[in-house]
Design an enzyme around this catalytic site. Structure first.
Site, PDB file in Angstrom:
ATOM      1  CG  ASP A 160      -0.257  -0.014   2.543  1.00 37.06           C
ATOM      2  OD1 ASP A 160       0.959   0.277   2.618  1.00 37.06           O
ATOM      3  OD2 ASP A 160      -0.926  -0.308   3.551  1.00 37.06           O
ATOM      4  CB  ALA A 161       0.035   4.842   0.237  1.00 42.32           C
TER       5      ALA A 161
END
Length: 132
Positions: free
Chosen positions: A17-18
């Site tokens: 994810d980010a």
């Protein structure tokens, strides 16, 4: 196959994810792949089961607990243990490890269904004998 089956997977950029850690839902994908490889190692070909018997496995329920994060390039070890075998379902206990660190653990229930009407059906005897 009563002992734990193990399968390894590498964490790719698309799995994160980010924040740079494995996105939580991807553990379900990792668990799915490990179950597929477990079936393959037991000699069960899912396409052949669908073609010959008109049956397929579908996920009925999941419960996953997350313990620690995995990151890009980590090599994960996924385990598969049959917890309970029913006439038309299999309850699995699965874990994801990075080295000696437990990342996620889950219980996944899979049902055998008719591929046309998606109704529960008994697991074929030839498949049962391979997964016991």
């Amino acid at each position: 196959m009563s002992k734990a089956f193990e399968w390894q997977v590498r964490v790719y950029y698309e799995d994160t994810d980010a924040g740079g850690i494995v996105f939580y839902a991807n553990y379900l994908k990792f668990f799915e792949r490990a179950r597929t490889e477990w079936l393959r190692a037991a000699g069960v070909n899912q396409q052949q089961m669908a073609d010959q018997h008109g049956l397929m496995f579908v996920v009925k329920a999941t419960a996953v607990e997350y313990h620690a994060p995995a990151r890009l390039d980590d090599e994960l070890r996924l385990t598969v243990v049959v917890e309970k075998l029913g006439r038309a379902s299999v309850q699995f206990e699965q874990q994801a490890w990075c080295g000696e660190r437990l990342l996620a653990s889950g219980k996944i229930k899979v049902g055998c269904v008719d591929k046309v009407n998606v109704r529960p059906a008994a697991i074929p005897d030839d498949v049962l004998t391979k997964i016991v």
